[in-house]
Design a protein around this motif. Structure first.
Motif, PDB file in Angstrom:
ATOM      1  N   LEU A 172      41.985  39.313  49.517  1.00 23.31           N
ATOM      2  CA  LEU A 172      42.031  40.697  49.982  1.00 23.31           C
ATOM      3  C   LEU A 172      41.206  41.612  49.082  1.00 23.31           C
ATOM      4  CD1 LEU A 172      45.837  41.020  50.882  1.00 23.31           C
ATOM      5  CD2 LEU A 172      43.923  40.923  52.488  1.00 23.31           C
ATOM      6  N   ALA A 173      41.251  41.358  47.778  1.00 21.08           N
ATOM      7  CA  ALA A 173      40.516  42.194  46.826  1.00 21.08           C
ATOM      8  C   ALA A 173      39.016  42.054  47.034  1.00 21.08           C
ATOM      9  CB  ALA A 173      40.898  41.816  45.394  1.00 21.08           C
ATOM     10  N   TYR A 174      38.559  40.829  47.252  1.00 19.77           N
ATOM     11  CA  TYR A 174      37.136  40.614  47.509  1.00 19.77           C
ATOM     12  C   TYR A 174      36.691  41.372  48.760  1.00 19.77           C
ATOM     13  CZ  TYR A 174      32.848  38.389  49.077  1.00 19.77           C
ATOM     14  OH  TYR A 174      31.560  38.180  49.537  1.00 19.77           O
ATOM     15  N   PRO A 184      28.606  42.559  46.977  1.00 18.69           N
ATOM     16  CA  PRO A 184      29.368  42.315  45.752  1.00 18.69           C
ATOM     17  C   PRO A 184      28.494  42.093  44.517  1.00 18.69           C
ATOM     18  CG  PRO A 184      29.240  40.314  47.055  1.00 18.69           C
ATOM     19  CD  PRO A 184      28.555  41.388  47.868  1.00 18.69           C
ATOM     20  N   PHE A 185      27.156  42.063  44.709  1.00 15.55           N
ATOM     21  CA  PHE A 185      26.250  41.749  43.601  1.00 15.55           C
ATOM     22  C   PHE A 185      25.495  42.951  43.048  1.00 15.55           C
ATOM     23  CE2 PHE A 185      26.643  37.631  45.782  1.00 15.55           C
ATOM     24  CZ  PHE A 185      26.917  36.796  44.707  1.00 15.55           C
ATOM     25  N   CYS A 186      25.126  43.893  43.887  1.00 17.35           N
ATOM     26  CA  CYS A 186      24.313  45.024  43.426  1.00 17.35           C
ATOM     27  C   CYS A 186      24.997  45.819  42.329  1.00 17.35           C
ATOM     28  CB  CYS A 186      23.966  45.954  44.596  1.00 17.35           C
ATOM     29  SG  CYS A 186      22.642  45.323  45.654  1.00 17.35           S
ATOM     30  N   TYR A 243      30.309  43.777  36.405  1.00 18.85           N
ATOM     31  CA  TYR A 243      30.757  42.800  35.402  1.00 18.85           C
ATOM     32  C   TYR A 243      32.203  43.076  34.996  1.00 18.85           C
ATOM     33  CZ  TYR A 243      25.921  41.244  34.863  1.00 18.85           C
ATOM     34  OH  TYR A 243      24.663  40.733  35.096  1.00 18.85           O
ATOM     35  N   LEU A 244      32.510  44.352  34.760  1.00 17.98           N
ATOM     36  CA  LEU A 244      33.878  44.723  34.379  1.00 17.98           C
ATOM     37  C   LEU A 244      34.837  44.533  35.544  1.00 17.98           C
ATOM     38  CD1 LEU A 244      35.882  45.979  32.379  1.00 17.98           C
ATOM     39  CD2 LEU A 244      35.182  48.247  33.213  1.00 17.98           C
ATOM     40  N   LEU A 245      34.424  44.969  36.718  1.00 15.23           N
ATOM     41  CA  LEU A 245      35.299  44.909  37.893  1.00 15.23           C
ATOM     42  C   LEU A 245      35.694  43.477  38.231  1.00 15.23           C
ATOM     43  CD1 LEU A 245      36.447  46.934  40.020  1.00 15.23           C
ATOM     44  CD2 LEU A 245      34.557  46.245  41.494  1.00 15.23           C
ATOM     45  N   TRP A 246      34.696  42.598  38.381  1.00 17.45           N
ATOM     46  CA  TRP A 246      34.991  41.214  38.755  1.00 17.45           C
ATOM     47  C   TRP A 246      35.694  40.456  37.632  1.00 17.45           C
ATOM     48  CZ3 TRP A 246      35.171  41.052  43.604  1.00 17.45           C
ATOM     49  CH2 TRP A 246      34.208  41.631  44.420  1.00 17.45           C
ATOM     50  N   SER A 247      35.396  40.812  36.378  1.00 18.79           N
ATOM     51  CA  SER A 247      36.078  40.169  35.247  1.00 18.79           C
ATOM     52  C   SER A 247      37.561  40.496  35.253  1.00 18.79           C
ATOM     53  CB  SER A 247      35.458  40.614  33.914  1.00 18.79           C
ATOM     54  OG  SER A 247      34.133  40.173  33.802  1.00 18.79           O
ATOM     55  N   MET A 248      37.896  41.764  35.509  1.00 24.46           N
ATOM     56  CA  MET A 248      39.307  42.162  35.550  1.00 24.46           C
ATOM     57  C   MET A 248      40.046  41.445  36.678  1.00 24.46           C
ATOM     58  SD  MET A 248      39.780  44.118  32.970  1.00 24.46           S
ATOM     59  CE  MET A 248      38.586  43.035  32.171  1.00 24.46           C
ATOM     60  N   LEU A 249      39.388  41.328  37.839  1.00 26.04           N
ATOM     61  CA  LEU A 249      40.021  40.619  38.955  1.00 26.04           C
ATOM     62  C   LEU A 249      40.235  39.152  38.600  1.00 26.04           C
ATOM     63  CD1 LEU A 249      41.037  40.448  41.866  1.00 26.04           C
ATOM     64  CD2 LEU A 249      38.667  40.087  42.606  1.00 26.04           C
TER      65      LEU A 249
END
Length: 322
Positions: free
Chosen positions: A227-229, A249-251, A262-268
């Motif tokens: 769901l988060a993705y 999700p890459f830009c 980098y921060l967002l996906w790392s936290m998830l």
């Protein structure tokens, strides 16, 4: 034409690093089999003392290799994003990762390897806290499994980078993730329902973590990850880009957006990892690690806070939602 890709400084650094790590783990494997075959902590024979000394070196090598492998994940993202400058049609890492049949499989495998590496590091930490090393065989068998995945990953690395064509135009992110004129969400969801589910499952995670229900936390976080993705791509990401049609999700990994991806996906990843690890480690170690629930709550909360903050800031500045 793939030579220009292989001559990229970033790709050279990445592949050399990967090669060194594979070689280190390859040599460690031989010692691992020796330790597994002959280890007997209750033995007072000289061979056991030699094995214990050898195990310190082996664990140090494995620990170093696995930590560096984890650190290489954001660098891999940076490398493929940087290649968008030379791959025709690519605007960001989205086009580059889909430049051939190996890219998406490689990225998925890397994420799994980071998860398993992190699990090994926790097992190793718990093992070193005990005087009799009760989990030494568990973590060594687990490392063998990880090494098999690493060997497959290394082959895919070579296949991926050597098969990126500079003559064939790839799809850009606006085509891959862009608006297609119809609802692309699964299960008949629309954006409103998706965001409601996003926050609902976040609160379910909090409750499951407070009650320390490992299995429930595991299930809820798996669903939340999906769901988060979707929520980031379909909704929150548009506020990062401040453009309702920009769904990628890459830009957000790029400088223009202050590398927030980098921060967002790392936290998830960390939030979901600690939740899943609470269940996996309970199975492997036969005990529950309370701190995994706490860290899951912390990192998932940071992730949700960042997503929400972008929406709130945009609304405060513009007085409307996208």
């Amino acid at each position: 034409m793939f030579n220009e890709v292989l001559l990229s400084n970033e790709v050279i650094i990445y592949l050399v690093s990967q090669t060194i790590l594979v070689v280190l783990q390859f040599f460690a494997i031989f010692w691992v089999f020796d330790i597994l075959k002959n280890w007997d902590f209750n033995s007072t024979l000289p061979k056991q003392y030699k094995l214990e000394k050898k195990s310190y070196l082996v664990m140090l090598i494995i620990f170093f290799a696995l930590v560096v492998k984890i650190a290489l994940i954001p660098y891999f993202a940076y490398v493929i994003d940087n290649l968008s400058n030379i791959v025709p049609g690519a605007m960001c890492a989205a086009g580059v990762i889909s430049a051939n049949e190996y890219g998406v499989k490689l990225l998925a495998l890397k994420i799994f390897i980071v998860f398993f590496n992190s699990i090994w590091i926790i097992i190793n930490s718990e093992d070193l806290k005990q005087k009799d090393y009760p989990y030494i065989k568990t973590k060594l068998y687990f490392f063998i499994f990880i090494f098999i995945l690493v060997a497959i990953e290394y082959i895919l690395d070579i296949l991926y980078f050597t098969n990126i064509s500079l003559e064939q135009i790839v799809l850009c992110c606006s085509v891959i993730f862009g608006v297609q004129g119809s609802n692309s969400l699964p299960f008949g969801l629309d954006t409103t329902k998706l965001i409601i589910l996003f926050y609902l499952f976040y609160f379910l995670i909090i409750m499951a973590n407070i009650s320390k229900q490992a299995f429930i936390t595991f299930i809820v976080n798996i669903i939340f990850l999906y769901l988060a993705y979707l929520s980031v791509v379909e909704f929150f990401g548009t506020y990062i880009y401040q453009l309702p049609t920009h769904k990628c999700p890459f830009c957000m990994l790029q400088k223009e957006y202050y590398y927030i991806g980098y921060l967002l996906w790392s936290m998830l990843f960390l939030g979901v990892f600690y939740a899943i690890s609470s269940f996996v480690l309970k199975f492997l170690l036969k005990k529950q690690l309370a701190y995994t629930f706490k860290y899951s709550t912390i990192f998932n909360t940071i992730f949700v806070f960042i997503c929400t903050l972008y929406v709130v800031i945009y609304y405060l500045k513009n007085g409307v939602f996208l």
